[in-house]
Design a protein around this motif. Structure first.
Motif, PDB file in Angstrom:
ATOM      1  N   ASN A   2      42.415  63.186  73.607  1.00  0.00           N
ATOM      2  CA  ASN A   2      42.348  62.992  72.163  1.00  0.00           C
ATOM      3  C   ASN A   2      43.721  62.605  71.601  1.00  0.00           C
ATOM      4  N   PHE A   3      44.793  63.195  72.147  1.00  0.00           N
ATOM      5  CA  PHE A   3      46.148  62.874  71.711  1.00  0.00           C
ATOM      6  C   PHE A   3      46.472  61.408  71.980  1.00  0.00           C
ATOM      7  N   ILE A   4      46.072  60.937  73.141  1.00  0.00           N
ATOM      8  CA  ILE A   4      46.326  59.541  73.503  1.00  0.00           C
ATOM      9  C   ILE A   4      45.560  58.608  72.574  1.00  0.00           C
ATOM     10  N   LYS A   5      44.315  58.946  72.282  1.00  0.00           N
ATOM     11  CA  LYS A   5      43.481  58.088  71.437  1.00  0.00           C
ATOM     12  C   LYS A   5      43.974  58.061  69.993  1.00  0.00           C
ATOM     13  N   GLU A   6      44.483  59.181  69.502  1.00  0.00           N
ATOM     14  CA  GLU A   6      44.890  59.251  68.101  1.00  0.00           C
ATOM     15  C   GLU A   6      46.323  58.779  67.851  1.00  0.00           C
ATOM     16  N   TYR A   7      47.205  58.941  68.826  1.00  0.00           N
ATOM     17  CA  TYR A   7      48.607  58.664  68.571  1.00  0.00           C
ATOM     18  C   TYR A   7      49.188  57.547  69.441  1.00  0.00           C
ATOM     19  N   ILE A   8      48.947  57.616  70.725  1.00  0.00           N
ATOM     20  CA  ILE A   8      49.588  56.674  71.636  1.00  0.00           C
ATOM     21  C   ILE A   8      49.015  55.271  71.498  1.00  0.00           C
ATOM     22  N   LEU A   9      47.696  55.140  71.519  1.00  0.00           N
ATOM     23  CA  LEU A   9      47.081  53.812  71.432  1.00  0.00           C
ATOM     24  C   LEU A   9      47.399  53.089  70.122  1.00  0.00           C
ATOM     25  N   PRO A  10      47.310  53.746  68.960  1.00  0.00           N
ATOM     26  CA  PRO A  10      47.699  53.039  67.726  1.00  0.00           C
ATOM     27  C   PRO A  10      49.176  52.637  67.719  1.00  0.00           C
ATOM     28  N   ALA A  11      50.051  53.494  68.251  1.00  0.00           N
ATOM     29  CA  ALA A  11      51.468  53.154  68.298  1.00  0.00           C
ATOM     30  C   ALA A  11      51.704  51.955  69.210  1.00  0.00           C
ATOM     31  N   LEU A  12      51.024  51.916  70.354  1.00  0.00           N
ATOM     32  CA  LEU A  12      51.164  50.780  71.258  1.00  0.00           C
ATOM     33  C   LEU A  12      50.616  49.501  70.643  1.00  0.00           C
ATOM     34  N   ALA A  13      49.524  49.621  69.899  1.00  0.00           N
ATOM     35  CA  ALA A  13      48.961  48.438  69.240  1.00  0.00           C
ATOM     36  C   ALA A  13      49.928  47.890  68.197  1.00  0.00           C
ATOM     37  N   ILE A  14      50.549  48.761  67.421  1.00  0.00           N
ATOM     38  CA  ILE A  14      51.508  48.330  66.406  1.00  0.00           C
ATOM     39  C   ILE A  14      52.728  47.686  67.065  1.00  0.00           C
ATOM     40  N   LEU A  15      53.208  48.279  68.145  1.00  0.00           N
ATOM     41  CA  LEU A  15      54.349  47.700  68.852  1.00  0.00           C
ATOM     42  C   LEU A  15      54.012  46.338  69.447  1.00  0.00           C
ATOM     43  N   LEU A  16      52.805  46.192  69.966  1.00  0.00           N
ATOM     44  CA  LEU A  16      52.385  44.911  70.533  1.00  0.00           C
ATOM     45  C   LEU A  16      52.332  43.824  69.462  1.00  0.00           C
ATOM     46  N   VAL A  17      51.754  44.141  68.324  1.00  0.00           N
ATOM     47  CA  VAL A  17      51.680  43.169  67.234  1.00  0.00           C
ATOM     48  C   VAL A  17      53.086  42.817  66.734  1.00  0.00           C
ATOM     49  N   ALA A  18      53.958  43.812  66.630  1.00  0.00           N
ATOM     50  CA  ALA A  18      55.327  43.547  66.187  1.00  0.00           C
ATOM     51  C   ALA A  18      56.064  42.651  67.182  1.00  0.00           C
ATOM     52  N   ALA A  19      55.862  42.890  68.468  1.00  0.00           N
ATOM     53  CA  ALA A  19      56.514  42.056  69.480  1.00  0.00           C
ATOM     54  C   ALA A  19      56.008  40.621  69.420  1.00  0.00           C
ATOM     55  N   ILE A  20      54.709  40.449  69.240  1.00  0.00           N
ATOM     56  CA  ILE A  20      54.140  39.102  69.135  1.00  0.00           C
ATOM     57  C   ILE A  20      54.711  38.376  67.917  1.00  0.00           C
ATOM     58  N   LEU A  21      54.799  39.076  66.791  1.00  0.00           N
ATOM     59  CA  LEU A  21      55.365  38.466  65.581  1.00  0.00           C
ATOM     60  C   LEU A  21      56.826  38.093  65.774  1.00  0.00           C
ATOM     61  N   MET A  22      57.604  38.955  66.414  1.00  0.00           N
ATOM     62  CA  MET A  22      59.021  38.645  66.627  1.00  0.00           C
ATOM     63  C   MET A  22      59.192  37.422  67.517  1.00  0.00           C
ATOM     64  N   PHE A  23      58.412  37.332  68.588  1.00  0.00           N
ATOM     65  CA  PHE A  23      58.508  36.161  69.446  1.00  0.00           C
ATOM     66  C   PHE A  23      58.055  34.905  68.705  1.00  0.00           C
ATOM     67  N   GLY A  24      57.011  35.019  67.903  1.00  0.00           N
ATOM     68  CA  GLY A  24      56.547  33.867  67.121  1.00  0.00           C
ATOM     69  C   GLY A  24      57.589  33.403  66.124  1.00  0.00           C
ATOM     70  N   TYR A  25      58.215  34.348  65.423  1.00  0.00           N
ATOM     71  CA  TYR A  25      59.244  33.985  64.461  1.00  0.00           C
ATOM     72  C   TYR A  25      60.458  33.373  65.154  1.00  0.00           C
TER      73      TYR A  25
END
Length: 76
Positions: A2-25
């Motif tokens: 439950n900890f992984i589903k509530e905290y780790i996965l959303p944090a990883l998703a946000i980091l992934l989107v941020a990394a994609i945006l930084m590379f795109g910019y």
């Protein structure tokens, strides 16, 4: 699990989107039209005048954050 589903996965998703945006910019910043914009901005003198007092600059991020917090607190 439950900890992984509530905290780790959303944090990883946000980091992934941020990394994609930084590379795109980064690719956009290296484009030739970006160099033209930077050159024209450097040759244009800045306008001197009163500072913007538009409340939307502060109000819009607050409204978005507030709506997200309310929605996430209701789900618990």
């Amino acid at each position: 699990m439950n900890f992984i589903k509530e905290y780790i996965l959303p944090a990883l998703a946000i980091l992934l989107v941020a990394a994609i945006l930084m590379f795109g910019y980064q690719f956009l910043a290296d484009a030739s039209w970006a160099e033209g914009i930077r050159a024209s901005a450097a040759s244009t003198p800045p306008e001197v005048g009163p500072a913007p007092t538009n409340i939307i600059l502060i109000g819009l991020p607050f409204a978005i954050t507030s709506a997200v917090l309310k929605r996430t607190q209701k789900q618990k």
